[in-house]
Scaffold this motif. Structure first.
Motif, PDB file in Angstrom:
ATOM      1  N   ASP A 169      21.612  23.781 -66.231  1.00 16.97           N
ATOM      2  CA  ASP A 169      22.365  24.934 -66.759  1.00 16.97           C
ATOM      3  C   ASP A 169      22.322  26.151 -65.839  1.00 16.97           C
ATOM      4  O   ASP A 169      23.228  26.975 -65.860  1.00 16.97           O
ATOM      5  N   GLN A 186      20.285  29.476 -72.982  1.00 15.98           N
ATOM      6  CA  GLN A 186      20.570  28.120 -73.479  1.00 15.98           C
ATOM      7  C   GLN A 186      19.672  27.064 -72.851  1.00 15.98           C
ATOM      8  O   GLN A 186      19.833  25.873 -73.104  1.00 15.98           O
ATOM      9  N   THR A 241      11.814  28.016 -63.727  1.00 15.77           N
ATOM     10  CA  THR A 241      12.338  28.924 -62.698  1.00 15.77           C
ATOM     11  C   THR A 241      13.740  28.486 -62.262  1.00 15.77           C
ATOM     12  O   THR A 241      14.110  27.315 -62.362  1.00 15.77           O
ATOM     13  N   TYR A 271      13.723  32.202 -66.130  1.00 15.69           N
ATOM     14  CA  TYR A 271      14.869  32.549 -66.989  1.00 15.69           C
ATOM     15  C   TYR A 271      14.543  33.812 -67.778  1.00 15.69           C
ATOM     16  O   TYR A 271      15.385  34.670 -67.997  1.00 15.69           O
ATOM     17  N   ILE A 328       4.027  18.286 -53.005  1.00 17.50           N
ATOM     18  CA  ILE A 328       5.162  18.641 -53.874  1.00 17.50           C
ATOM     19  C   ILE A 328       4.957  20.051 -54.415  1.00 17.50           C
ATOM     20  O   ILE A 328       3.978  20.313 -55.126  1.00 17.50           O
ATOM     21  N   VAL A 374       7.338  16.464 -67.032  1.00 15.76           N
ATOM     22  CA  VAL A 374       7.947  15.787 -68.182  1.00 15.76           C
ATOM     23  C   VAL A 374       7.517  14.316 -68.242  1.00 15.76           C
ATOM     24  O   VAL A 374       7.188  13.786 -69.298  1.00 15.76           O
ATOM     25  N   ARG A 390      17.592  20.821 -48.014  1.00 14.78           N
ATOM     26  CA  ARG A 390      16.269  21.437 -48.002  1.00 14.78           C
ATOM     27  C   ARG A 390      15.302  20.449 -47.365  1.00 14.78           C
ATOM     28  O   ARG A 390      15.205  19.312 -47.809  1.00 14.78           O
ATOM     29  N   GLY A 442       6.590  23.761 -63.520  1.00 17.44           N
ATOM     30  CA  GLY A 442       6.169  22.402 -63.880  1.00 17.44           C
ATOM     31  C   GLY A 442       6.971  21.797 -65.031  1.00 17.44           C
ATOM     32  O   GLY A 442       6.668  20.698 -65.483  1.00 17.44           O
ATOM     33  N   GLY A 474      16.484  25.031 -72.806  1.00 16.75           N
ATOM     34  CA  GLY A 474      15.366  24.653 -73.672  1.00 16.75           C
ATOM     35  C   GLY A 474      15.166  25.639 -74.804  1.00 16.75           C
ATOM     36  O   GLY A 474      16.090  25.967 -75.530  1.00 16.75           O
ATOM     37  N   VAL A 531      16.241  22.885 -57.212  1.00 14.19           N
ATOM     38  CA  VAL A 531      15.654  21.786 -56.422  1.00 14.19           C
ATOM     39  C   VAL A 531      15.518  20.515 -57.257  1.00 14.19           C
ATOM     40  O   VAL A 531      15.644  19.406 -56.730  1.00 14.19           O
ATOM     41  N   GLY A 546      11.692  33.402 -55.583  1.00 12.50           N
ATOM     42  CA  GLY A 546      11.526  31.944 -55.640  1.00 12.50           C
ATOM     43  C   GLY A 546      10.780  31.488 -56.882  1.00 12.50           C
ATOM     44  O   GLY A 546      10.792  30.304 -57.221  1.00 12.50           O
ATOM     45  N   LYS A 552      28.396  25.351 -72.436  1.00 14.52           N
ATOM     46  CA  LYS A 552      27.515  24.183 -72.430  1.00 14.52           C
ATOM     47  C   LYS A 552      27.854  23.397 -73.692  1.00 14.52           C
ATOM     48  O   LYS A 552      27.614  23.862 -74.798  1.00 14.52           O
ATOM     49  N   LEU A 608       2.608  26.933 -56.710  1.00 15.31           N
ATOM     50  CA  LEU A 608       3.221  28.186 -56.242  1.00 15.31           C
ATOM     51  C   LEU A 608       2.893  29.365 -57.158  1.00 15.31           C
ATOM     52  O   LEU A 608       3.167  30.511 -56.797  1.00 15.31           O
ATOM     53  N   GLU A 664      10.185  23.145 -46.515  1.00 13.10           N
ATOM     54  CA  GLU A 664      10.806  24.424 -46.881  1.00 13.10           C
ATOM     55  C   GLU A 664      10.592  24.755 -48.352  1.00 13.10           C
ATOM     56  O   GLU A 664      10.667  23.878 -49.221  1.00 13.10           O
TER      57      GLU A 664
HETATM   58  C1  LIG Z   1      11.685  20.677 -73.283  1.00 19.02           C
HETATM   59  C2  LIG Z   1      12.508  20.954 -72.034  1.00 19.02           C
HETATM   60  C3  LIG Z   1      13.779  21.463 -72.185  1.00 19.02           C
HETATM   61  C4  LIG Z   1      14.555  21.724 -71.070  1.00 19.02           C
HETATM   62  N1  LIG Z   1      15.819  22.232 -71.247  1.00 19.02           N
HETATM   63  C5  LIG Z   1      16.603  22.468 -70.184  1.00 19.02           C
HETATM   64  C6  LIG Z   1      17.924  22.977 -70.371  1.00 19.02           C
HETATM   65  O1  LIG Z   1      18.378  23.211 -71.491  1.00 19.02           O
HETATM   66  N2  LIG Z   1      18.683  23.197 -69.251  1.00 19.02           N
HETATM   67  C7  LIG Z   1      18.200  22.954 -67.988  1.00 19.02           C
HETATM   68  O2  LIG Z   1      18.915  23.194 -67.012  1.00 19.02           O
HETATM   69  N3  LIG Z   1      16.947  22.477 -67.775  1.00 19.02           N
HETATM   70  C8  LIG Z   1      16.137  22.219 -68.845  1.00 19.02           C
HETATM   71  N4  LIG Z   1      14.879  21.733 -68.657  1.00 19.02           N
HETATM   72  C9  LIG Z   1      14.434  21.424 -67.285  1.00 19.02           C
HETATM   73  C10 LIG Z   1      13.588  22.545 -66.603  1.00 19.02           C
HETATM   74  O3  LIG Z   1      12.982  23.389 -67.537  1.00 19.02           O
HETATM   75  C11 LIG Z   1      14.428  23.402 -65.624  1.00 19.02           C
HETATM   76  O4  LIG Z   1      15.100  22.596 -64.683  1.00 19.02           O
HETATM   77  C12 LIG Z   1      13.554  24.443 -64.892  1.00 19.02           C
HETATM   78  O5  LIG Z   1      14.387  25.389 -64.290  1.00 19.02           O
HETATM   79  C13 LIG Z   1      12.646  23.829 -63.846  1.00 19.02           C
HETATM   80  O6  LIG Z   1      11.888  24.888 -63.268  1.00 19.02           O
HETATM   81  P1  LIG Z   1      10.327  24.754 -62.994  1.00 19.02           P
HETATM   82  O7  LIG Z   1       9.878  26.007 -62.361  1.00 19.02           O
HETATM   83  O8  LIG Z   1       9.605  24.322 -64.210  1.00 19.02           O
HETATM   84  O9  LIG Z   1      10.338  23.552 -61.922  1.00 19.02           O
HETATM   85  P2  LIG Z   1       9.181  22.528 -61.530  1.00 19.02           P
HETATM   86  O10 LIG Z   1       9.045  21.474 -62.583  1.00 19.02           O
HETATM   87  O11 LIG Z   1       7.948  23.235 -61.119  1.00 19.02           O
HETATM   88  O12 LIG Z   1       9.848  21.900 -60.215  1.00 19.02           O
HETATM   89  C14 LIG Z   1      11.108  21.231 -60.277  1.00 19.02           C
HETATM   90  C15 LIG Z   1      11.473  20.774 -58.850  1.00 19.02           C
HETATM   91  O13 LIG Z   1      11.687  21.886 -58.015  1.00 19.02           O
HETATM   92  C16 LIG Z   1      10.768  21.903 -56.904  1.00 19.02           C
HETATM   93  N5  LIG Z   1      10.468  23.317 -56.692  1.00 19.02           N
HETATM   94  C17 LIG Z   1      10.139  24.225 -57.666  1.00 19.02           C
HETATM   95  N6  LIG Z   1      10.076  25.464 -57.127  1.00 19.02           N
HETATM   96  C18 LIG Z   1      10.366  25.337 -55.800  1.00 19.02           C
HETATM   97  C19 LIG Z   1      10.480  26.261 -54.721  1.00 19.02           C
HETATM   98  N7  LIG Z   1      10.305  27.587 -54.872  1.00 19.02           N
HETATM   99  N8  LIG Z   1      10.790  25.761 -53.488  1.00 19.02           N
HETATM  100  C20 LIG Z   1      11.003  24.431 -53.297  1.00 19.02           C
HETATM  101  N9  LIG Z   1      10.926  23.518 -54.300  1.00 19.02           N
HETATM  102  C21 LIG Z   1      10.613  23.975 -55.534  1.00 19.02           C
HETATM  103  C22 LIG Z   1       9.625  21.016 -57.338  1.00 19.02           C
HETATM  104  O14 LIG Z   1       8.956  20.442 -56.240  1.00 19.02           O
HETATM  105  C23 LIG Z   1      10.356  19.973 -58.178  1.00 19.02           C
HETATM  106  O15 LIG Z   1      10.975  19.022 -57.327  1.00 19.02           O
HETATM  107  C24 LIG Z   1      14.049  21.458 -69.762  1.00 19.02           C
HETATM  108  C25 LIG Z   1      12.744  20.959 -69.621  1.00 19.02           C
HETATM  109  C26 LIG Z   1      11.983  20.699 -70.740  1.00 19.02           C
HETATM  110  C27 LIG Z   1      10.581  20.160 -70.565  1.00 19.02           C
END
Ligand SMILES: Cc1cc2nc3c(=O)[nH]c(=O)nc-3n(C[C@H](O)[C@H](O)[C@H](O)COP(=O)(O)OP(=O)(O)OC[C@H]3O[C@@H](n4cnc5c(N)ncnc54)[C@H](O)[C@@H]3O)c2cc1C
Length: 269
Positions: A117, A93, A104, A71, A21, A31, A154, A26, A95, A110, A67, A177, A47, A158
């Motif tokens: 958002d 907006q 990211t 934000y 994965i 979560v 996907r 993260g 978190g 994904v 990739g 929102k 990554l 990939e």
């Molecule tokens: C306290 C809190 C508040 C939040 N508030 C919001 C909010 O207001 N709005 C909102 O939209 N989201 C919110 N989120 C959710 C989250 O922060 C977002 O969705 C964020 O963009 C996820 O990005 P990440 O890099 O942390 O993803 P990860 O947790 O690392 O991965 C998420 C998924 O994407 C996959 N993935 C990640 N990068 C790649 C890549 N390059 N290629 C292929 N697969 C990939 C992973 O395998 C996994 O399935 C919140 C989360 C928390 C904990």
């Protein structure tokens, strides 16, 4: 945990370990970590060391989000606020600052939450998802990326290596929102609307199993229909979205609120 040093190595590891994965910030994956203990035994592909996927860059025709672009990368980019302001509005907006700094855009795509958002504003800008594996590179318009709830175009081997956002001249750009409060809330209704030389884009979030464009509403706006009240939008809106009753909101509330905010967005345009 697999720790690649380059994108090429990451793709080779993913090809050799298809159930691994990818982990970016993260902030979605971790979560449920304390309660979903079975996930502790899975293999993760970290990554975060991949420098070539970090940050954002401007090309003649597009803004390219790497990739691993966060934000915060977009919030700090002054040009983004001028040219593609909905990206900045949505990023602000998500978190709070800690999540904006780690989370990211690719992870948001994904993870495929219907209430995300980042996805609606990218979709309203006709963003393209750039996917890469050892088999090669493919590009999928974000508007065609989702095929069902948490289902997407996907393959397991990939990675999202970039997201390309075309640069255009916009006559209208709005993002709403609607949540229980302004910060740290999941959207009850999300809406991104743009109008450019490419036409109208109306994207609904939290209104269906996937975030998607609303073709009937876009047609109505394209035809220049006389829209005198939110009620005039309801027939097309009902064709486009199928909200559900859940703990955050009722379907009736979602439909009415989306009609109201869309009416406010397009009134006088
Ligand atoms: C306290 C809190 C508040 C939040 N508030 C919001 C909010 O207001 N709005 C909102 O939209 N989201 C919110 N989120 C959710 C989250 O922060 C977002 O969705 C964020 O963009 C996820 O990005 P990440 O890099 O942390 O993803 P990860 O947790 O690392 O991965 C998420 C998924 O994407 C996959 N993935 C990640 N990068 C790649 C890549 N390059 N290629 C292929 N697969 C990939 C992973 O395998 C996994 O399935 C919140 C989360 C928390 C904990």
């Amino acid at each position: 945990m697999l720790l690649p040093e380059s994108c090429g190595q990451a793709l080779a590891l993913l090809a050799a370990t298809p159930d691994a994965i990818p982990m970016a910030g993260g902030t979605d994956l971790l979560v449920h970590w304390p309660i979903r203990t079975a996930e502790h035994d899975r293999i993760y592909l970290d990554l975060s060391p991949l420098r070539d996927l970090k940050g954002v860059r401007w090309e003649d025709g597009a803004l390219v989000l790497g990739g691993l672009a966060t934000y915060w990368d977009v919030i700090c980019d002054k040009r983004a606020a001028l040219e593609l302001p909905l990206l900045v509005e949505a990023a602000r907006q998500v978190g709070a600052v800690q999540i904006q700094a780690r989370g990211t855009w690719a992870g948001n795509i994904v993870n495929a939450s219907p209430a995300a958002d980042g996805v609606p504003v990218l979709m309203a800008y006709d963003a393209v998802v750039v996917l890469e594996s050892v088999r090669g590179r493919t590009e999928v318009p974000l508007g065609e990326f989702y095929t069902g709830y948490k289902q997407m175009r996907r393959a397991a081997d990939e990675l999202v290596v970039a997201i390309r956002v075309p640069r255009r001249v916009y006559a209208l750009q709005r993002f709403f929102k609607v949540g229980a409060r302004r910060a740290q809330a999941i959207a009850k209704v999300g809406l991104a609307v743009t109008r450019s030389t490419a036409g109208w884009r109306v994207v609904a979030a939290s209104m269906a199993p996937t975030i998607h464009r609303c073709p009937s509403l876009e047609r109505l706006l394209e035809d220049g229909a006389d829209i005198r009240s939110p009620d005039d939008l309801l027939p097309a809106l009902t064709q486009d979205v199928s909200p559900i009753d859940d703990i955050r909101s009722s379907a009736t509330y979602r439909r009415r609120v989306m009609a109201r905010v869309l009416y406010d967005a397009v009134r006088g345009s």
